[in-house]
Design a protein around this motif. Structure first.
Motif, short mmCIF file in Angstrom:
data_model
loop_
_atom_site.label_atom_id
_atom_site.label_comp_id
_atom_site.label_asym_id
_atom_site.label_seq_id
_atom_site.Cartn_x
_atom_site.Cartn_y
_atom_site.Cartn_z
N MET A 1 10.36 8.43 -5.71
CA MET A 1 10.97 7.35 -6.48
C MET A 1 11.88 6.49 -5.61
N ARG A 2 12.67 7.14 -4.78
CA ARG A 2 13.60 6.42 -3.89
C ARG A 2 12.82 5.53 -2.92
N ASN A 3 11.77 6.07 -2.34
CA ASN A 3 10.96 5.28 -1.41
C ASN A 3 10.24 4.13 -2.13
N TYR A 4 9.77 4.40 -3.34
CA TYR A 4 9.11 3.36 -4.13
C TYR A 4 10.08 2.19 -4.38
N LYS A 5 11.30 2.52 -4.80
CA LYS A 5 12.29 1.48 -5.09
C LYS A 5 12.71 0.73 -3.82
N ALA A 6 12.83 1.42 -2.72
CA ALA A 6 13.18 0.77 -1.45
C ALA A 6 12.10 -0.22 -1.05
N LEU A 7 10.86 0.19 -1.19
CA LEU A 7 9.74 -0.69 -0.84
C LEU A 7 9.61 -1.86 -1.81
N ARG B 1 0.83 -1.21 0.00
CA ARG B 1 0.00 0.00 0.00
C ARG B 1 0.87 1.26 0.00
N LYS B 2 1.90 1.26 0.83
CA LYS B 2 2.80 2.40 0.91
C LYS B 2 3.53 2.59 -0.42
N GLN B 3 3.95 1.50 -1.04
CA GLN B 3 4.61 1.57 -2.34
C GLN B 3 3.66 2.17 -3.38
#
Length: 78
Positions: free
Chosen positions: A51-57, A28-30
């Motif tokens: 983008m950075r958070n998306y890739k980390a998730l 959900r967070k992604q």
């Protein structure tokens, strides 16, 4: 010996439903970060943060799916 190799640091008490709940929250967070990246008019710095958070998730989701035995995830580091 590294910390991750010392078994007294791990409880091994996680339940499957806890892992599944964490996977749901991570997905959900992604998705939230993905949608935020799509918003028009966003400044570059904010878009890069999403983008950075998306890739980390993406890594978190893949690892949790691997732990749960997802047949589509052969190895979380590949």
């Amino acid at each position: 010996m590294n910390d991750h190799q010392e078994s007294e640091h791990f409880s091994y008490e996680r339940q499957w439903d806890e892992i599944e709940t964490m996977l749901d929250k991570a997905e959900r967070k992604q998705n939230q970060h993905f949608l935020e990246m799509q918003r028009p008019g966003m400044d570059k710095k904010t878009r890069i943060a999403h983008m950075r958070n998306y890739k980390a998730l993406e890594g978190v989701v893949k690892s949790l799916r691997w732990v749960l035995g997802d047949k589509d995830v052969s190895h979380p580091l590949e």
